[in-house]
Design a protein around this motif. Structure first.
Motif, short mmCIF file in Angstrom:
data_model
loop_
_atom_site.label_atom_id
_atom_site.label_comp_id
_atom_site.label_asym_id
_atom_site.label_seq_id
_atom_site.Cartn_x
_atom_site.Cartn_y
_atom_site.Cartn_z
N GLU A 101 10.51 -17.49 -1.20
CA GLU A 101 10.80 -18.73 -0.48
C GLU A 101 12.06 -18.62 0.37
OE1 GLU A 101 11.06 -21.74 -3.42
OE2 GLU A 101 8.91 -21.73 -3.90
N ASP A 102 12.93 -17.66 0.07
CA ASP A 102 14.19 -17.51 0.80
C ASP A 102 14.08 -16.53 1.97
OD1 ASP A 102 15.39 -19.25 -0.99
OD2 ASP A 102 15.93 -17.63 -2.36
N LYS A 103 12.88 -16.40 2.53
CA LYS A 103 12.62 -15.53 3.68
C LYS A 103 12.80 -14.05 3.36
CE LYS A 103 13.92 -19.03 7.11
NZ LYS A 103 14.77 -19.34 8.30
N GLY A 104 12.80 -13.72 2.10
CA GLY A 104 12.81 -12.33 1.67
C GLY A 104 11.48 -12.02 1.00
N PHE A 105 11.49 -11.11 0.04
CA PHE A 105 10.28 -10.81 -0.71
C PHE A 105 10.64 -10.30 -2.10
CE2 PHE A 105 11.32 -6.84 1.42
CZ PHE A 105 11.09 -5.88 0.45
N ILE A 106 9.64 -10.25 -2.96
CA ILE A 106 9.81 -9.77 -4.33
C ILE A 106 8.81 -8.64 -4.57
CG2 ILE A 106 9.77 -10.38 -6.78
CD1 ILE A 106 10.33 -13.26 -5.97
N ALA A 107 9.25 -7.59 -5.20
CA ALA A 107 8.40 -6.45 -5.51
C ALA A 107 8.44 -6.17 -7.01
CB ALA A 107 8.85 -5.22 -4.72
N CYS A 108 7.28 -5.91 -7.57
CA CYS A 108 7.17 -5.59 -8.99
C CYS A 108 6.58 -4.19 -9.14
CB CYS A 108 6.28 -6.62 -9.69
SG CYS A 108 6.01 -6.28 -11.44
N PHE A 109 7.34 -3.29 -9.77
CA PHE A 109 6.93 -1.91 -10.00
C PHE A 109 6.64 -1.74 -11.49
CE2 PHE A 109 9.39 -1.95 -6.18
CZ PHE A 109 8.89 -0.94 -5.37
N ILE B 154 0.83 -1.21 0.00
CA ILE B 154 0.00 0.00 0.00
C ILE B 154 0.87 1.26 0.00
CG2 ILE B 154 -1.64 1.34 1.36
CD1 ILE B 154 -2.84 -1.32 2.31
N GLU B 155 1.87 1.27 0.86
CA GLU B 155 2.77 2.41 0.94
C GLU B 155 3.54 2.60 -0.37
OE1 GLU B 155 6.45 4.13 3.74
OE2 GLU B 155 5.65 2.10 4.04
N ILE C 269 -0.06 5.44 -15.67
CA ILE C 269 -0.63 4.55 -14.66
C ILE C 269 0.52 3.74 -14.05
CG2 ILE C 269 -2.26 2.66 -14.23
CD1 ILE C 269 -3.68 3.55 -16.83
N SER C 270 0.47 3.53 -12.74
CA SER C 270 1.48 2.73 -12.06
C SER C 270 0.82 1.75 -11.11
CB SER C 270 2.46 3.63 -11.28
OG SER C 270 1.78 4.31 -10.25
N SER C 271 1.49 0.63 -10.88
CA SER C 271 1.03 -0.38 -9.93
C SER C 271 2.24 -1.05 -9.31
CB SER C 271 0.15 -1.44 -10.62
OG SER C 271 -1.04 -0.87 -11.13
N VAL C 272 2.11 -1.43 -8.04
CA VAL C 272 3.17 -2.13 -7.34
C VAL C 272 2.58 -3.37 -6.69
CG1 VAL C 272 4.96 -2.03 -5.56
CG2 VAL C 272 4.35 0.04 -6.85
N TYR C 273 3.25 -4.51 -6.88
CA TYR C 273 2.80 -5.77 -6.27
C TYR C 273 3.96 -6.37 -5.49
CZ TYR C 273 -0.83 -5.09 -9.75
OH TYR C 273 -1.83 -4.53 -10.51
N ILE C 274 3.68 -6.82 -4.27
CA ILE C 274 4.72 -7.35 -3.39
C ILE C 274 4.23 -8.68 -2.80
CG2 ILE C 274 6.10 -6.95 -1.31
CD1 ILE C 274 5.89 -3.98 -1.82
N TRP C 275 5.10 -9.66 -2.77
CA TRP C 275 4.76 -10.96 -2.19
C TRP C 275 6.00 -11.61 -1.58
CZ3 TRP C 275 5.33 -9.70 -7.22
CH2 TRP C 275 6.23 -10.44 -7.98
N GLU C 276 5.77 -12.60 -0.72
CA GLU C 276 6.86 -13.27 -0.02
C GLU C 276 7.66 -14.16 -0.95
OE1 GLU C 276 3.69 -12.32 2.95
OE2 GLU C 276 3.73 -13.28 0.98
#
Length: 252
Positions: A120-128, A93-94, A111-118
């Motif tokens: 498997e390596d205890k980190g996360f991935i973000a798509c801008f 959201i932020e 237009i912009s969108s950001v998606y973030i998910w966990e």
């Protein structure tokens, strides 16, 4: 597979989807690899709840539905659709709010969108994602589009720092139409990668934003040199500008 990816990289963005569908029919055993590695021009949908537009891509897709970053709901509705954890959702959201400001300042719309998910390596991935379409306000450009995809893999935090791996793709397409040059179309895509280990004192969002800002500067410079520079050089060689043609040779 290597030959297929080499072919896709040489296709103009407008023909990528057609080429991908043809490759999927020829290489069904490589469908997963092709769908995950080939970037298609971005599509847009309207969030019925927030009345805001968001971008569709493989990173917010589950089955045939797409999740909105604004309402966190799938369209068409999907009861068991994958959603990020509470911590990842708050960061998402932020990130959407901050990236929307970045888009307005650098792109003057779009237009912009950001998606973030966990991960498997205890980190996360973000798509801008950023998509900008429209008619040119300056010069002779009739219509153009800019699609930017930034995917950042963030490793787990260790001793106050984290490793960031950024993969960026930009797809550009523009058309000019005027009496002097006629109709002219220029399109292509470029992909670059960047890896950095940064302190997380200021937060992941600050680090990711700095990397994307730096990468987009490099991508714009590359596009200017590779596409616009080379195209201008070839066009001026084959068809010199009028001021050159009108120059009179010196008398002997």
């Amino acid at each position: 597979m290597e030959a297929a990816m080499d072919l896709v990289r040489r296709m103009p963005p407008g023909s990528t989807e057609t080429a991908l569908n043809a490759l999927l029919s020829l290489l069904p055993d490589h469908s997963i690899d092709l769908l995950s590695q080939v970037d298609l021009p971005l599509q847009v949908c309207m969030d019925k709840e927030s009345l805001k537009e968001y971008i569709l891509c493989e990173y917010n897709r589950d089955a045939d539905s797409y999740r909105s970053p604004w309402s966190n709901k799938y369209e068409p509705p999907l009861e068991d659709g994958t959603v990020p954890s509470e911590d990842m959702r708050n960061l998402e959201i932020e990130a959407n709010e901050v990236f929307s400001v970045y888009r307005d300042q650098y792109y003057e719309g779009g237009i912009s969108s950001v998606y973030i998910w966990e991960d498997e390596d205890k980190g996360f991935i973000a798509c801008f994602l950023i998509k900008k379409d429209g008619q040119g306000k300056r010069g002779y450009m009739q219509i153009g589009s800019w699609d930017a995809i930034h995917v950042i893999q963030v490793g787990p935090e260790e001793e106050g720092a984290a490793h960031y791996c950024l993969n960026s793709t930009v797809m550009l397409s523009l058309t000019t139409d005027n009496k002097q040059s006629g109709t002219f179309n220029l399109s292509g895509s470029i992909r670059r990668q960047m890896s950095m280990t940064l302190a997380v004192a200021d937060g992941h969002l600050v680090n990711m934003g700095k990397m994307i800002e730096e990468m987009e500067g490099k991508l714009r410079n590359s596009l200017d040199q590779v596409y616009f520079g080379k195209t201008k050089e070839m066009v001026c060689t084959l068809r010199p500008p009028p001021e050159v043609l009108n120059m009179r040779l010196p008398d002997r």
